[in-house]
Design a protein around this motif. Structure first.
Motif, mmCIF file in Angstrom:
data_model
loop_
_atom_site.group_PDB
_atom_site.id
_atom_site.type_symbol
_atom_site.label_atom_id
_atom_site.label_comp_id
_atom_site.label_asym_id
_atom_site.label_seq_id
_atom_site.Cartn_x
_atom_site.Cartn_y
_atom_site.Cartn_z
ATOM 1 N N THR A 113 0.828 -1.214 0.000
ATOM 2 C CA THR A 113 0.000 0.000 0.000
ATOM 3 C C THR A 113 0.857 1.257 0.000
ATOM 4 N N SER A 114 2.138 1.132 0.377
ATOM 5 C CA SER A 114 3.016 2.309 0.372
ATOM 6 C C SER A 114 3.605 2.602 -1.005
ATOM 7 N N VAL A 115 3.501 1.651 -1.936
ATOM 8 C CA VAL A 115 4.086 1.834 -3.274
ATOM 9 C C VAL A 115 3.552 3.083 -3.971
ATOM 10 N N PRO A 116 2.230 3.341 -3.968
ATOM 11 C CA PRO A 116 1.747 4.569 -4.632
ATOM 12 C C PRO A 116 2.357 5.843 -4.044
ATOM 13 N N MET A 147 5.330 6.076 -2.600
ATOM 14 C CA MET A 147 6.733 6.103 -3.010
ATOM 15 C C MET A 147 6.869 6.597 -4.442
ATOM 16 N N THR A 148 6.061 6.053 -5.343
ATOM 17 C CA THR A 148 6.169 6.432 -6.748
ATOM 18 C C THR A 148 5.670 7.854 -6.986
ATOM 19 N N LEU A 149 4.645 8.273 -6.238
ATOM 20 C CA LEU A 149 4.156 9.648 -6.380
ATOM 21 C C LEU A 149 5.244 10.644 -5.979
ATOM 22 N N ASP A 150 5.933 10.364 -4.871
ATOM 23 C CA ASP A 150 7.007 11.243 -4.411
ATOM 24 C C ASP A 150 8.143 11.283 -5.434
#
Length: 579
Positions: A241-244, A246-249
């Motif tokens: 759930t943290s992947v979005p 990470m990629t947004l940042d």
């Protein structure tokens, strides 16, 4: 509406649930078969991964429904076989998950894993079909644990479930906090690779345990185990759930330095890039081996020779001229705590970049003669934190010697560019201790102290979880200072400038090339703050620097399948935008 009234209503739809589950199981079989035929299709791999996760949880739900809503129908032979098959399915799902993990570490072949996986799908289809048939015929009965053999099996499975949950506590502790350095490497590395598999191992174990203990006789035990299962499963979802976030940042950082259209490329360029940040298919079914005619590899080429040692390198040489890399050069520096490791540590990553048209030079350098792992553990240990070292390169060398080896290779490359690499576009890349050396080479290239070749143009650097604080690593840890790793055996108080010179962030200035950094937030060996310091210094000097934060990632997190695909996504774009 009370649960007592809700039960019959839900029971009426059990039949539809089994039909949906049956549909997903058949779809999984078909999509996996097609994916096996066209292994390089990454969109299909993404679809396969999603179908796989949905199907597993639908099947686990079918086991729960089978026990909850249709117990009254289980009185005949069909019902007994259905109940037996529910145990077989749960146990085999755990076994097959082990095969998936073994595939990640290349312990078993992809073909063998596919055989086991298709057996699992077959079990699933049979089990769901029997439940559907049972629901239609309204027959069956629970199998009771009466025989001594069955009771022994129940005890064995119960102990197994308890042991898994006990180990899970420590693994999750390592994932969330990093744990002590050496322990954190172990628990963190395991979770780097396996958190996605534990995501359905834990629900499977929970359901198996609940089936073994009746609600009537063990209500508190069942409730406690169920609560732990829910908590563990919830925590295991965090890396996903943290992947979005990470990629947004990371996307926002790319936009800051390369503009709003940073990710818009011509069609012929776009089709050669990784299209998605993350591929569930690759995570669960393995990353395809790169077999390409776009490059060749020359191994064990000599670049430095003395009476005491010989330093060699491997060269990855593109064969085509119309590739994305346009013959740009990447000097890759392996990790290993400055005491271990060797070239050819990460061949798949280098092969991937070579396929895109980059000349890759994977180089050796001298290594210190002591055990970094022993210092971390506080005892004499044979535990290794890197690949086995070439013993001929191990000796009483200082950090100056190691950096000088990298500088020596740049001079050698300028004078011996026999393969025709583009030396006007040169990148340094490395992980861990190699990331430190790559950072030192990139930030100190023009300072003259280590005599890097002035004829190479450094276009950028890519650093994976790099150490930065020289005082901490080379003095506070003790063993590096005690073994004479610091030139002149000076302490930070005696020669603070020396330790500053050996700290990559202290050498950052406005003329340095752009930098891309990957670091996990749960890295206990090289804390995340090391990369934050480098990033802050570069931003303060208005040098483009992108820090991709791997939430819950331990040391070496980008080597695991789910993080590697994200790293490739940003690496190839960074290289293309900066060369």
């Amino acid at each position: 509406m009370s649960l007592r009234k809700l039960g019959p209503i839900l029971s009426q739809h059990v039949e539809h649930y089994f039909l949906i589950s049956l549909f997903f199981n058949v779809s999984l079989f078909v999509v996996n078969f097609v994916y096996s035929l066209i292994f390089q299709n990454r969109l299909l791999g993404l679809i396969l991964g999603i179908i796989f996760l949905v199907t597993v949880f639908l099947n686990l739900g079918a086991v729960i429904l089978s026990d909850t809503y249709i117990k009254r129908y289980k009185k005949g032979r069909l019902g007994k076989w259905t109940d037996v098959l529910s145990y077989v399915y749960l146990i085999y799902l755990l076994l097959n998950t082990t095969f998936f993990i073994m595939l990640q570490f290349e312990i078993i072949s992809w073909i063998l894993n596919q055989i086991f996986f298709h057996i699992l799908i077959g079990f699933s289809i049979l089990y769901i079909y029997l439940n559907y048939t049972l629901r239609k015929k309204e027959e069956g009965a629970e199998i009771l644990f009466k025989s001594k053999g069955i009771k022994a099996l129940k005890i064995t499975l119960s102990l197994f479930c308890g042991l898994v949950f006990f180990l899970m506590f420590f693994l999750l502790w390592g994932m969330l906090t990093g744990g002590p350095p050496l322990v954190g490497i172990g628990t963190g590395s395991i979770m780097n690779w396996t958190s996605g598999f534990f995501l359905f191992i834990i629900p499977t174990i929970t359901i198996l345990f609940l089936k073994l203990f009746t609600k009537r006789n063990h209500p508190k035990l069942r409730a406690g185990f169920l609560l732990l299962g829910i908590i563990f499963t919830s925590i295991l979802t965090l890396p996903f759930t943290s992947v979005p976030f990470m990629t947004l940042d990371a996307d926002q950082q790319f936009e800051k330095y390369f503009g709003e259209d940073w990710n818009n490329f011509d069609a012929e360029v776009e089709e050669k890039f990784t299209q998605f940040h993350w591929f569930l298919g690759e995570y669960y079914f393995g990353i395809p081996k790169i077999e390409s005619n776009n490059f060749e590899v020359e191994r064990d080429l000599l670049y430095s020779k003395t009476d005491e040692y010989e330093l060699r390198y491997d060269a990855y040489i593109p064969k085509k001229d119309d590739l994305l890399g346009e013959d740009a050069t990447i000097i890759y520096i392996h990790g290993g705590g400055w005491t271990e490791g060797d070239k050819n540590a990460h061949p798949e990553l280098l092969r991937y970049l070579a396929c895109q048209g980059y000349y890759i030079y994977d180089i050796q350098y001298r290594l210190a003669d002591f055990s970094f792992a022993s210092e971390l553990a506080g005892i004499d240990t044979e535990i290794s934190i890197g690949a086995p070292a070439d013993e001929d390169l191990v000796g009483d060398w200082t950090i100056d010697d190691l950096i000088s080896d990298i500088a020596n290779f740049t001079r050698f490359l300028h004078l011996n560019n026999e393969f025709g690499a583009n030396l006007k576009n040169v990148y340094f890349m490395g992980g861990s201790a190699g990331g430190y050396l790559a950072g030192m080479a990139s930030f100190c290239f023009n300072e003259g102290y280590w005599n890097f070749s002035p004829w190479l143009n450094i276009t950028g650097s890519i650093l994976f979880f790099p150490p930065n604080d020289a005082e901490h690593f080379f003095y506070d840890l003790g063993i590096f200072y005690e073994k004479g790793f610091i030139p002149g055996d000076k302490t930070p108080k005696e020669d603070p400038d020396l330790y500053k010179k050996l700290t990559p962030s202290e050498s950052v200035d406005k003329d340095d090339p752009p930098c891309l950094i990957f670091h996990g937030t749960s890295d206990s060996l090289v804390p995340y703050e090391n990369s934050e310091t480098i990033h802050k210094e570069m931003v303060d000097h208005e040098v483009p620097c992108i820090l991709v934060k791997g939430y819950f990632g331990a040391h070496g997190h980008t080597e695991a399948a789910q993080h590697l695909s994200i790293a490739r996504y940003y690496m190839e774009r960074f290289l293309y935008l900066t060369k």
